[in-house]
Design a protein around this motif. Structure first.
Motif, short mmCIF file in Angstrom:
data_model
loop_
_atom_site.label_atom_id
_atom_site.label_comp_id
_atom_site.label_asym_id
_atom_site.label_seq_id
_atom_site.Cartn_x
_atom_site.Cartn_y
_atom_site.Cartn_z
N LEU A 39 2.36 1.45 4.64
CA LEU A 39 3.16 2.55 3.67
C LEU A 39 3.23 2.85 2.30
CD1 LEU A 39 4.79 5.81 3.17
CD2 LEU A 39 7.40 4.28 3.20
N LEU A 40 2.79 1.56 1.40
CA LEU A 40 3.06 1.31 0.28
C LEU A 40 1.74 1.91 -0.40
CD1 LEU A 40 5.67 -1.20 -1.39
CD2 LEU A 40 4.98 1.05 -1.51
N VAL B 189 0.54 4.96 -0.24
CA VAL B 189 0.86 6.09 -1.06
C VAL B 189 0.30 5.54 -2.72
CG1 VAL B 189 2.67 6.63 -2.38
CG2 VAL B 189 3.44 7.02 -0.23
N ASN B 190 -0.12 4.55 -2.51
CA ASN B 190 -0.16 4.59 -3.98
C ASN B 190 -2.15 4.91 -3.88
OD1 ASN B 190 0.98 2.97 -5.42
ND2 ASN B 190 1.04 1.28 -4.41
N ARG C 42 -1.79 8.05 -5.24
CA ARG C 42 -1.23 7.64 -6.27
C ARG C 42 -2.76 7.30 -7.36
NH1 ARG C 42 2.74 4.45 -8.94
NH2 ARG C 42 3.47 5.83 -10.92
N MET D 221 2.24 10.34 -8.13
CA MET D 221 3.41 10.62 -7.85
C MET D 221 3.91 9.58 -8.17
SD MET D 221 2.20 12.01 -3.90
CE MET D 221 1.69 10.48 -3.23
N HIS D 222 5.10 10.29 -8.20
CA HIS D 222 6.55 9.40 -8.19
C HIS D 222 7.96 9.48 -8.68
CE1 HIS D 222 9.19 6.46 -11.19
NE2 HIS D 222 7.84 5.69 -10.99
N ARG E 179 9.21 2.26 -6.58
CA ARG E 179 8.42 0.84 -6.10
C ARG E 179 9.78 -0.15 -5.59
NH1 ARG E 179 3.97 -1.74 -4.43
NH2 ARG E 179 3.74 -3.92 -4.14
#
Length: 511
Positions: free
Chosen positions: A238-239, A242-243, A246, A251-252, A472
């Motif tokens: 997932l990270l 997302v990254n 990003r 995105m945050h 995070r």
């Protein structure tokens, strides 16, 4: 147009440095400012380059700001080298300006070009390595093979993550057709001898002996220290996803908070989304048109076989580099920092795709607008954390104990301002983080806390109340509820509020 884009994007980075530096940024700046730990294993020579840069400037220049300016200039140099590469690989009609806009407007590039981190300078050297490598496979000449290897090794010495790029170019060198293959491979690989020599020379700075074990553990220090690498998991995937997104657009958890603070940003967000949708439409239309002319395009490619072969090999090599870099980021729990090179690598891979030129200007404009509105401008203008007020409180009450959500940020700022590399022992992680330390447990923490209270010592934490942004740290470490569970039975009294642009963070005394 290309040079104008490079100039404008570089100027933006110079004018909009972040005023919310990370804990690593403060630490590297402290090392450079006070000549502490200039040789760090994971990025051996990066602090040395920063130290040389600062020595060349007047003493009145703030070290942290000077190092951010260095990254902004290196960012501009990356775009200059990328322009040269795209011109060579893509030919006369290549959409160089469009790719420069997309790469230069990507959040991964802009974020680290305005911060004192260790990712832009090695990217510059890897791009130089790829340019020399392209010259080697198209023009020949021993100097180009040697230069390619030297630049690539320099990138590795600035940050170990670029070993993947070096390996990809090595694989391409071995796979390249032509005579004297092994001589070319030797010329490319020869500068790699500098890596063990540099690490061996750095051992005395860490008071380490010249032994194979000490050398090995020094090179892979972050791995042995538990600071790199993690087994694959759903959270890691997932990270990583997302990254990866990003890396292009910010995105945050702060995005919604920014919209509440500045409602006008919603209009900018909609405009950016519209531009990206238009880029998608243009791409779809161009792909349909390209499909109708695919046969003629294939005939043109067949007429220039040598050039196509070189481009195919170049693309294959940089696809390998991309896979290695993303794979390393996945292994490092989806580390966004390890993806900063992704936009540039994608540009090198896709520069010859016929449908891309129609979409690039719109996509680049969308990314620039979004990342300025939700990334660079807020980081420059707003106080996104309460670190400055917290640092003041810690210094005002040195006898108290501080259980902080981000203790290393405070410790590194103290290092920067005082020159003391070892922080005070009364600054510790928040409860749920403290119990995760080796040899610690919830029972031991509660016994320690009871002893502090029995001795009449004050214990504070900033980890219980605040804006509660989803980031995070919150995903990987847990929210306030994890800390409260460890403090059951204690009276939690709010004693102060520490300001931030997203609302106060409350300082709580554990009684």
């Amino acid at each position: 147009m290309e040079w104008l884009l490079v100039g404008v994007l570089t100027a933006l980075c110079l004018l909009l440095p972040t005023h919310n530096s990370t804990l690593d940024a403060w630490y590297y700046a402290a090392c450079v400012r006070h000549s502490h730990e200039l040789l760090l294993p994971h990025h051996l020579l990066h602090n040395i380059v920063g130290w040389l840069w600062v020595q060349a400037l007047p003493n009145s220049v703030d070290t942290l700001m000077a190092l951010k300016a260095l990254n902004a200039l290196a960012f501009g140099a990356c775009l200059v080298v990328l322009r040269s590469l795209l011109r060579r690989v893509g030919g006369i009609g290549a959409p160089v300006a469009g790719w420069l806009l997309v790469v230069g407007s990507s959040f991964g590039m802009l974020r680290f070009a305005t911060e004192n981190e260790t990712y832009i300078l090695p990217l510059l050297l890897s791009l130089l390595a790829s340019r020399s490598w392209w010259q080697a496979i198209t023009e020949g000449g021993s100097k180009h093979w040697l230069l390619a290897g030297t630049w690539a090794v320099g990138a590795v010495l600035l940050h170990q993550i670029h070993a993947g790029w070096w390996l990809a170019l090595l694989a391409g060198t071995v796979a390249a057709n032509g005579s004297r293959k092994w001589q070319k491979t030797l010329l490319y690989a020869l500068p790699a001898l500098l890596v063990p020599l540099a690490y061996a020379a750095a051992l005395p700075s860490w008071n380490l002996p010249f032994t194979p074990t000490a050398f090995w553990r020094f090179v892979f220090h972050d791995l042995y220290a538990g600071q790199a690498g993690a087994p694959p998991s759903g959270r890691t995937l997932l990270l990583t996803a997302v990254n990866l997104v990003r890396t292009f657009g910010q995105m945050h958890g702060s995005t919604l908070a920014l919209l509440r603070r500045w409602p006008m940003l919603s209009g900018i967000g909609l405009l950016s989304a519209g531009l990206m949708a238009l880029a998608g439409l243009k791409l779809w239309q161009a792909q349909r048109q390209a499909a109708r002319h695919r046969a003629s395009a294939l005939n043109q490619a067949a007429q220039s076989g040598n050039g196509v072969a070189a481009k195919r090999l170049f693309g294959w090599v940089h696809a390998v580099a991309l896979l290695l870099q993303v794979g390393c980021a996945l292994w490092a729990e989806g580390n966004a920092e390890f993806m900063v090179m992704v936009p540039a690598l994608l540009a090198l891979l896709l520069v010859n795709r016929p449908a891309m030129p129609a979409a690039l200007p719109w996509a680049g404009a969308s990314l620039l607008l979004w990342n300025l509105a939700f990334g660079l401008v807020p980081a420059h203008l707003l106080q996104l954390t309460h670190a400055a007020a917290l640092l003041t409180r810690v210094q005002q009450d040195p006898a108290a104990w501080w259980l902080l959500a981000d203790p290393n940020l405070v410790l590194n700022q103290l290092h920067y301002h005082t020159g003391q590399p070892v922080g005070p022992p009364n600054v510790l992680p928040a409860p749920a983080l403290l119990v995760k330390r080796p040899g610690q447990s919830p029972a031991q923490f509660r016994a320690w806390l009871a002893a502090r209270r029995a001795a009449g010592q004050r214990v504070y934490t900033d980890a219980l109340d605040g804006p509660g942004l989803l980031d995070r740290a919150r995903i990987t470490q847990g929210g306030p509820e994890a800390h409260r569970a460890l403090l059951a039975g204690y009276h939690l009294a709010r004693v102060d509020s520490l300001p931030s642009s997203f609302g106060p963070v409350y300082l709580t005394e554990i009684q």
